[in-house]
Design an enzyme around this catalytic site. Structure first.
Site, short mmCIF file in Angstrom:
data_model
loop_
_atom_site.label_atom_id
_atom_site.label_comp_id
_atom_site.label_asym_id
_atom_site.label_seq_id
_atom_site.Cartn_x
_atom_site.Cartn_y
_atom_site.Cartn_z
N ASP A 22 0.83 -1.21 0.00
CA ASP A 22 0.00 0.00 0.00
C ASP A 22 0.86 1.26 0.00
OD1 ASP A 22 -2.15 -1.69 0.22
OD2 ASP A 22 -2.89 -0.87 2.12
N ASP A 23 0.30 2.29 -0.61
CA ASP A 23 0.73 3.69 -0.43
C ASP A 23 1.84 4.16 -1.36
OD1 ASP A 23 -1.15 3.69 1.53
OD2 ASP A 23 0.25 3.77 3.21
N HIS A 73 -6.16 2.50 -4.74
CA HIS A 73 -6.10 2.76 -3.30
C HIS A 73 -6.58 4.19 -3.00
CE1 HIS A 73 -4.96 1.73 0.75
NE2 HIS A 73 -3.94 2.57 0.82
N HIS A 77 -6.05 9.21 -0.43
CA HIS A 77 -5.95 8.45 0.82
C HIS A 77 -6.78 9.06 1.96
CE1 HIS A 77 -3.99 5.95 3.97
NE2 HIS A 77 -3.71 5.16 2.97
N HIS A 168 3.64 -2.25 3.41
CA HIS A 168 3.63 -0.87 2.92
C HIS A 168 4.96 -0.52 2.26
CE1 HIS A 168 0.23 -0.86 5.69
NE2 HIS A 168 -0.20 0.23 5.08
#
Length: 207
Positions: A22-23, A73, A77, A168
């Site tokens: 993620d991210d 995603h 965010h 992550h």
């Protein structure tokens, strides 16, 4: 209205699992994760931010060229459950548009930021055709730097055919996550697991 399906893992007869991040993309950390997967001929799925896709398209293009999958995603965010349904739709739409613009491919799954969702978001995901992807090893809390040993041990306890594992590659110091991946990837391959993308794993789902 129909709601999107949520997956923590996939029921499969095959010895497959999916490692997800993620991210990102992140110019410092993502390439280091990519090197590990390249070394072992494995694939991962990256749940990317629209804003980071805008900032680091070169990193994203490398991810795509090396055969990894992209998931949506969101664009910025946010806490999706606190948004209106129209705002949720816009977050997914903007992120999808940027992913398509950078790599020429549409994402096929979504992971909500903070893993937060509500009925509206599940309905929006259904409209986009996105299954919602969670994971089995959430207690690693790797984003909070709990220690490499903790990340590895919690993940090992959740390894089985069909597991979806979450780490992550974006924001802050990701050195512990990287160290954990450097341990886990060869270990899982040695155990006979094939590390595949989320789409590949979902395609093997049995009832």
């Amino acid at each position: 209205m129909k709601a999107a399906s949520i997956f923590n893992e996939v029921k499969t007869a095959d010895k497959l699992l999916a490692i997800t991040f993620d991210d990102g993309p992140n110019p410092e950390w993502t390439p280091q994760f990519l090197r590990v997967f390249q070394q072992y001929g494995a694939k991962a799925t990256f749940y990317v931010h629209g804003t980071n896709m805008e900032k680091y398209p070169d990193v994203a293009q490398r991810m795509d060229e090396e055969g990894h999958e992209f998931g949506n995603h969101s664009y910025s965010h946010p806490h999706m459950a606190s948004l209106s349904k129209e705002e949720q739709t816009e977050e997914l739409r903007r992120a999808e548009q940027i992913i398509v613009a950078v790599i020429g491919k549409r994402p096929s799954t979504f992971r909500p930021p903070y893993l937060e969702y509500n009925d509206d978001l599940l309905a929006v995901c259904e409209q986009f055709g996105y299954p919602v992807i969670h994971a089995t090893n959430l207690d690693t809390r790797d984003w909070d730097m709990p220690g490499t040993e903790h990340i590895v041990n919690v993940t090992r306890a959740e390894v089985r055919a069909g597991s979806i594992l979450l780490f992550h590659d974006g924001f802050g110091d990701r050195s512990q996550s990287l160290a954990a991946i450097q341990i886990l990837v060869p270990e899982l391959i040695e155990q006979g697991f094939k590390l595949v993308t989320i789409s590949e794993l979902l395609a093997t789902e049995t009832t």
